[in-house]
Scaffold this motif. Sequence first.
Motif, PDB file in Angstrom:
ATOM      1  N   LEU A 155       0.824  -1.203   0.000  1.00 16.14           N
ATOM      2  CA  LEU A 155       0.000   0.000   0.000  1.00 16.14           C
ATOM      3  C   LEU A 155       0.861   1.258   0.000  1.00 16.14           C
ATOM      4  O   LEU A 155       0.537   2.249  -0.662  1.00 16.14           O
ATOM      5  CB  LEU A 155      -0.915  -0.004   1.222  1.00 16.14           C
ATOM      6  N   LEU A 156       1.960   1.216   0.743  1.00 15.64           N
ATOM      7  CA  LEU A 156       2.884   2.349   0.776  1.00 15.64           C
ATOM      8  C   LEU A 156       3.462   2.602  -0.604  1.00 15.64           C
ATOM      9  O   LEU A 156       3.492   3.748  -1.089  1.00 15.64           O
ATOM     10  CB  LEU A 156       4.009   2.071   1.779  1.00 15.64           C
ATOM     11  N   LEU A 157       3.904   1.542  -1.264  1.00 18.20           N
ATOM     12  CA  LEU A 157       4.479   1.682  -2.599  1.00 18.20           C
ATOM     13  C   LEU A 157       3.428   2.147  -3.601  1.00 18.20           C
ATOM     14  O   LEU A 157       3.707   2.986  -4.467  1.00 18.20           O
ATOM     15  CB  LEU A 157       5.084   0.347  -3.046  1.00 18.20           C
ATOM     16  N   GLU A 158       2.216   1.615  -3.484  1.00 17.25           N
ATOM     17  CA  GLU A 158       1.136   2.051  -4.374  1.00 17.25           C
ATOM     18  C   GLU A 158       0.866   3.542  -4.210  1.00 17.25           C
ATOM     19  O   GLU A 158       0.723   4.281  -5.198  1.00 17.25           O
ATOM     20  CB  GLU A 158      -0.137   1.265  -4.083  1.00 17.25           C
ATOM     21  N   GLY A 159       0.805   3.998  -2.964  1.00 21.40           N
ATOM     22  CA  GLY A 159       0.578   5.414  -2.710  1.00 21.40           C
ATOM     23  C   GLY A 159       1.680   6.285  -3.281  1.00 21.40           C
ATOM     24  O   GLY A 159       1.420   7.326  -3.895  1.00 21.40           O
ATOM     25  N   ILE A 160       2.925   5.863  -3.100  1.00 27.94           N
ATOM     26  CA  ILE A 160       4.067   6.622  -3.620  1.00 27.94           C
ATOM     27  C   ILE A 160       3.999   6.701  -5.138  1.00 27.94           C
ATOM     28  O   ILE A 160       4.223   7.769  -5.739  1.00 27.94           O
ATOM     29  CB  ILE A 160       5.392   5.974  -3.170  1.00 27.94           C
ATOM     30  N   LEU A 161       3.687   5.580  -5.785  1.00 32.52           N
ATOM     31  CA  LEU A 161       3.598   5.561  -7.253  1.00 32.52           C
ATOM     32  C   LEU A 161       2.501   6.497  -7.755  1.00 32.52           C
ATOM     33  O   LEU A 161       2.691   7.213  -8.746  1.00 32.52           O
ATOM     34  CB  LEU A 161       3.329   4.137  -7.739  1.00 32.52           C
ATOM     35  N   LEU A 162       1.356   6.507  -7.085  1.00 30.67           N
ATOM     36  CA  LEU A 162       0.258   7.372  -7.516  1.00 30.67           C
ATOM     37  C   LEU A 162       0.600   8.851  -7.320  1.00 30.67           C
ATOM     38  O   LEU A 162       0.262   9.693  -8.163  1.00 30.67           O
ATOM     39  CB  LEU A 162      -1.019   7.019  -6.750  1.00 30.67           C
ATOM     40  N   VAL A 163       1.271   9.164  -6.226  1.00 30.58           N
ATOM     41  CA  VAL A 163       1.663  10.558  -5.975  1.00 30.58           C
ATOM     42  C   VAL A 163       2.694  11.012  -7.013  1.00 30.58           C
ATOM     43  O   VAL A 163       2.589  12.116  -7.577  1.00 30.58           O
ATOM     44  CB  VAL A 163       2.222  10.715  -4.550  1.00 30.58           C
TER      45      VAL A 163
END
Length: 219
Positions: free
Chosen positions: A93-101
């Motif tokens: 989830l952390l990586l997904e959030g970083i990628l979206l940002v």
Amino acid sequence: MFTKLPKWVEYGAFTLSLIAGFVNAIGLLGFEHQAISHLSGSVTQIGVSVIESPMTSVFLVSLVGSFVLGSTISGMLISGESLKLGRHYDLVLLLEGILLVISTGLLYEHIGWGLCLASMACGLQNALVTTYSGAVIRTTHLTGIFTDLGLMLSSKIQGNEVNKRKFVMFSVIIGGFLSGGIFGYLAFQRLNVSALAIPGAFCLILSCVYRIYRQKNKN
């Protein structure tokens, strides 16, 4: 199967499908109606454009490859098919959030890279919860879910018992995806493609919440 799923799964499924619906809405509204959270349309477009617009096909292949790469990374981080509270879903989830940002920042000047990162984020999420005791769960697309609902309806018409937990799960995912589309539309009207940062921030918050919850319940 679905009866063995823990009680908190519906909440997670709704949240993840809402995020996916939100991301997909931004893609459809902002980038030539390009879906991000699923690949069926993209693969069809590859076949359509391979002759007349080879560069478009190259981009679409990159989009599909990014989704697969995200799924691969998710599988490596979680390393296991069983759905279990103690697994490190917070990292995904952390990586997904970083990628979206990061994707949000790239979309204004490097649309291709931005879309590929968003697609990778969806691949990460879709592989986050895939199989638990034979129960297949998808949160970034609905084709299989509607197919299963049709099969359940057929079974009910024939007088057979329907798995109520399975029906509830599918309804929750559809409701989440639809809600994400609505919120994505409303956010896009105000923020344009910058609205993609909202599901990114939500993933980061969800990652922190899950990590805290996992630490409190690890024993």
